[in-house]
Design a protein around this motif. Sequence first.
Motif, PDB file in Angstrom:
ATOM      1  N   TYR A 146      10.960   2.944   1.794  1.00 16.20           N
ATOM      2  CA  TYR A 146      11.118   1.664   2.487  1.00 16.20           C
ATOM      3  C   TYR A 146      10.648   1.788   3.933  1.00 16.20           C
ATOM      4  CZ  TYR A 146      13.285  -2.337   4.771  1.00 16.20           C
ATOM      5  OH  TYR A 146      13.493  -3.478   5.508  1.00 16.20           O
ATOM      6  N   GLU A 150       7.481  -0.105   5.800  1.00 18.11           N
ATOM      7  CA  GLU A 150       7.750  -0.966   6.947  1.00 18.11           C
ATOM      8  C   GLU A 150       6.899  -0.553   8.150  1.00 18.11           C
ATOM      9  OE1 GLU A 150       9.771  -3.859   7.334  1.00 18.11           O
ATOM     10  OE2 GLU A 150       9.338  -3.638   5.189  1.00 18.11           O
ATOM     11  N   THR A 223      11.009  -7.225  -2.519  1.00 18.97           N
ATOM     12  CA  THR A 223      11.000  -7.659  -1.112  1.00 18.97           C
ATOM     13  C   THR A 223       9.655  -8.236  -0.681  1.00 18.97           C
ATOM     14  OG1 THR A 223      10.329  -5.595   0.006  1.00 18.97           O
ATOM     15  CG2 THR A 223      12.653  -5.833  -0.558  1.00 18.97           C
TER      16      THR A 223
END
Length: 352
Positions: A146, A150, A223
Amino acid sequence: MNCSGCSPIYPIEGQGTLYLRPISPALLEALQTPGRLIETSDDMMWMDFSNLETVQNLIKEIGEIDPTLRDSLTVQIMPIYEQANEESWISLTMQESRFKHAELVSIILEHQFSSHMQPIVDASEQIIGYEFLLRPAENGKSFSSYELFEVARETGLHSFLDRLARITAIETSALFLPHGVKRFVNFLPSSIYNPEYCLTHTFEAIERLSLDPKDFVFEVVETEQIQHMPILQQIFEVYRSRGMSVALDDVGAGYSTIELMNRLEPDFVKIDRSLIDRCDQDSTKQEKILHIVEMSSRFGGQVLAEGIERMEEFEFCRSIGIELAQGYYFGKPSAQPPDGSYSNTSSNSWNN
């Protein structure tokens, strides 16, 4: 043809040149200090640097001279003897972020990651495929997937990372999996600007390794907010035109709504783990899951239950007709598949 997401990305090391555009007369004047040579053309200015610290200080200095330039100024940092090109410009803010997150950026640029695989089973608990997940390279620097994605997004490297992650998954599958075993590979829709061009690297990897396109399922990852539906529909069409399947992840939660599922009509519908958790004990979750199953049947989508951690969850899903499942109950992501995984693969009717 080329684009900003597919153009080469050079690590910054040793000598090179910092390019800036558009030309700002005020910035040019402020940077004109004794001993610093700045050259200009009609639309850009540039200056050489001799080491990483020098160019870092230059970027910092530029940002401090006029903070409003962060919104308008674009930069390129090229190795010595490499000229600026039209595809590699990034914002000043992105370049600052690349210096700020230098360790994670180096992991991305130096391909310091691997692809682990988590089993996907059918109703009889036979492994029929794997989802490929990004993990640190063996003996490499630790990171969370993650966080890496990002930082990639913040630094303008998400297309680069997404492409490399797909190719790593494809190459890993070629090492360990026989023909006929499904390979679920994630992709970020926002990283694909032109599906016909941007997916060329993916298709070339499959062809280079003599793999069967029918074994691949490309899924929209969790997401990832869907902002441009026509582009995603086009991506699905391009994958399918090459004989591959497509999947929608996390259905029932977040951005992957049932409405989105109905519009895209994916080949595989992956129900979000938040709905699967303790679903055998929760009538509200059961109703939602049943609704997804019913809607999927209208367009022929295969339903997969994610996040199975208990036999009771699996039994409920199986009892309502869900054919595929994935979760820690069947196996955690690992660098290699378990021994004896494919004793029944060749005769598995699911793949026919």
